[in-house]
Design an enzyme around this catalytic site. Sequence first.
Site, PDB file in Angstrom:
ATOM      1  N   ARG A  40       7.150   0.143  -0.083  1.00  0.00           N
ATOM      2  CA  ARG A  40       7.187  -0.509  -1.400  1.00  0.00           C
ATOM      3  C   ARG A  40       8.408  -1.410  -1.553  1.00  0.00           C
ATOM      4  NH1 ARG A  40       4.790   4.090  -5.613  1.00  0.00           N
ATOM      5  NH2 ARG A  40       2.614   3.472  -5.307  1.00  0.00           N
TER       6      ARG A  40
ATOM      7  N   LYS B 131     -10.394  16.094  -2.749  1.00  0.00           N
ATOM      8  CA  LYS B 131     -11.243  16.500  -3.871  1.00  0.00           C
ATOM      9  C   LYS B 131     -12.193  15.426  -4.363  1.00  0.00           C
ATOM     10  CE  LYS B 131      -8.393  20.079  -5.846  1.00  0.00           C
ATOM     11  NZ  LYS B 131      -7.599  20.469  -6.995  1.00  0.00           N
TER      12      LYS B 131
ATOM     13  N   GLY C  70      -3.012   6.783  -2.348  1.00  0.00           N
ATOM     14  CA  GLY C  70      -2.287   7.971  -1.899  1.00  0.00           C
ATOM     15  C   GLY C  70      -1.861   8.032  -0.445  1.00  0.00           C
TER      16      GLY C  70
ATOM     17  N   GLY D 204      -2.933   5.360  -7.790  1.00  0.00           N
ATOM     18  CA  GLY D 204      -3.817   5.413  -8.958  1.00  0.00           C
ATOM     19  C   GLY D 204      -4.353   4.050  -9.367  1.00  0.00           C
TER      20      GLY D 204
HETATM   21  C1  3PG Z   1       2.511   5.488  -8.242  1.00  0.00           C
HETATM   22  O1  3PG Z   1       3.306   5.925  -7.420  1.00  0.00           O
HETATM   23  O2  3PG Z   1       1.291   5.699  -8.175  1.00  0.00           O
HETATM   24  C2  3PG Z   1       3.046   4.592  -9.320  1.00  0.00           C
HETATM   25  O3  3PG Z   1       4.398   4.331  -9.131  1.00  0.00           O
HETATM   26  C3  3PG Z   1       2.791   5.195 -10.681  1.00  0.00           C
HETATM   27  O4  3PG Z   1       3.474   6.403 -10.822  1.00  0.00           O
HETATM   28  P1  3PG Z   1       2.958   7.482 -11.892  1.00  0.00           P
HETATM   29  O5  3PG Z   1       1.665   8.026 -11.334  1.00  0.00           O
HETATM   30  O6  3PG Z   1       4.040   8.513 -12.006  1.00  0.00           O
HETATM   31  O7  3PG Z   1       2.719   6.739 -13.185  1.00  0.00           O
HETATM   32 MG    MG Z   2       0.384   8.292  -9.102  1.00  0.00          MG
END
Ligand code: 3PG
Ligand code: MG
Length: 406
Positions: free
Chosen positions: A43, A203, A360, A383
């Site tokens: 990142r 999952k 992920g 996410g």
């Molecule tokens: C992530 O790592 O998916 C983003 O930085 C968002 O983080 P969060 O899920 O804690 O909002």
């Molecule tokens: Mg996250």
Amino acid sequence: MTKSAPLSPFPTLNDVVVKGKRVLVRVDLNVPMENGRITDSTRIERILSNIREISSKGGKVIILSHLGRPKGPERETSLKPVAVALEHELGRIVSFASDCVGEVAKSAVNALRDGDILLLENTRFHAGETKNDPDFVNALAELGDIYVNDAFSTSHRAHASTEGIAHRLPAYAGRTMQLELEMLTSMLAHPNRPMAAIVGGAKVSTKLELLGNLMRRVDYLFIGGGMANTFLAASGKAVGKSLCELQLADVARKILADADATNCQLVLPVDAIVAPRLEPNASVRAVSIDAVGDNDMILDIGPRTIAKVVGILAEARTVVWNGPVGAFEVPPFDTGTVAIAKVAALLTKVHALETIGGGGDTIAALNKANAYHDFTYVSTAGGAFLEWLEGKLLPGVEALRGAKAA
Ligand code: 3PG
Ligand code: MG
């Protein structure tokens, strides 16, 4: 990159003169850390060129980010070590302010000359960040003349520094955000067909909407990883001691039936690597999917399934990949994931396939297979990547879409 992207529908750095301006740049420095050490810098690497561009054009670069999910100020989630890493990567001085709003932040900003770079402390040290509180938004907005969002991976959050502030200052997509949106749009909205999706991970429950949306868009959908067990069990197969969400059997059967009604061919594992338990170098067997014993755990896809997925990859022109197809952290259960990733990377290299990965564990899995750099595009989002694939609107992106350029 093998595909030229269409013009971005968002205001970008092409639409603004940054020279002499205080530029608030939201990035995602939510990097994995162990004992204060950064364990993956992907990142950080991704945001460097955007920062360099603003700096070299004479903008004062004021960087905003969150790290972790703190309830208030705490040492473990301070961005201070990240400032050091950023400085190292950029080869430039990066100053650091121990608060992202208030007098500390203001005087750090006032000290900046054109082209200087400042990182502000974790935005989530203030409750106003996640609440998108108007007073906190104002306190952030006071620090800048314009706002640049370069954090696609946090754009599924309607927080002060990702959404609220875009309504308060002239707002632009940064280069990393711009590329992410252009790649996702060009590869997924107008894909070369056939298009395949590989979805893995533990999952089904976290990926129900994803599967439904992908099924309408892709020609092949391969489901692997722990989540495949739920589908196998729902279609009457024995899965032994494997991870399985039996309470979702009805939902899984509906997804299978829906797939029949579309042109999407849903493919499940035909064989598996099983072991009595998940541990490194356990004694493993490859079994047909009809021959999983009571004491077996399914921990990876088997060789016939690998061959089947390779066949799909050979036929496809576009592949989107989310999630490993086995317990890839623990060898030898990384075999299936690594084999597929290597073939996908090879086909991409010879321009037979466009590959897009994200979410992920996917970056870690692609790195393990040495495939990361050969993929057409890899999203650093978790996410946000999933929500995009699910067809949802992301508040951080929508705020830019509605943004007025200066
Ligand atoms: C992530 O790592 O998916 C983003 O930085 C968002 O983080 P969060 O899920 O804690 O909002
Ligand atoms: Mg996250």
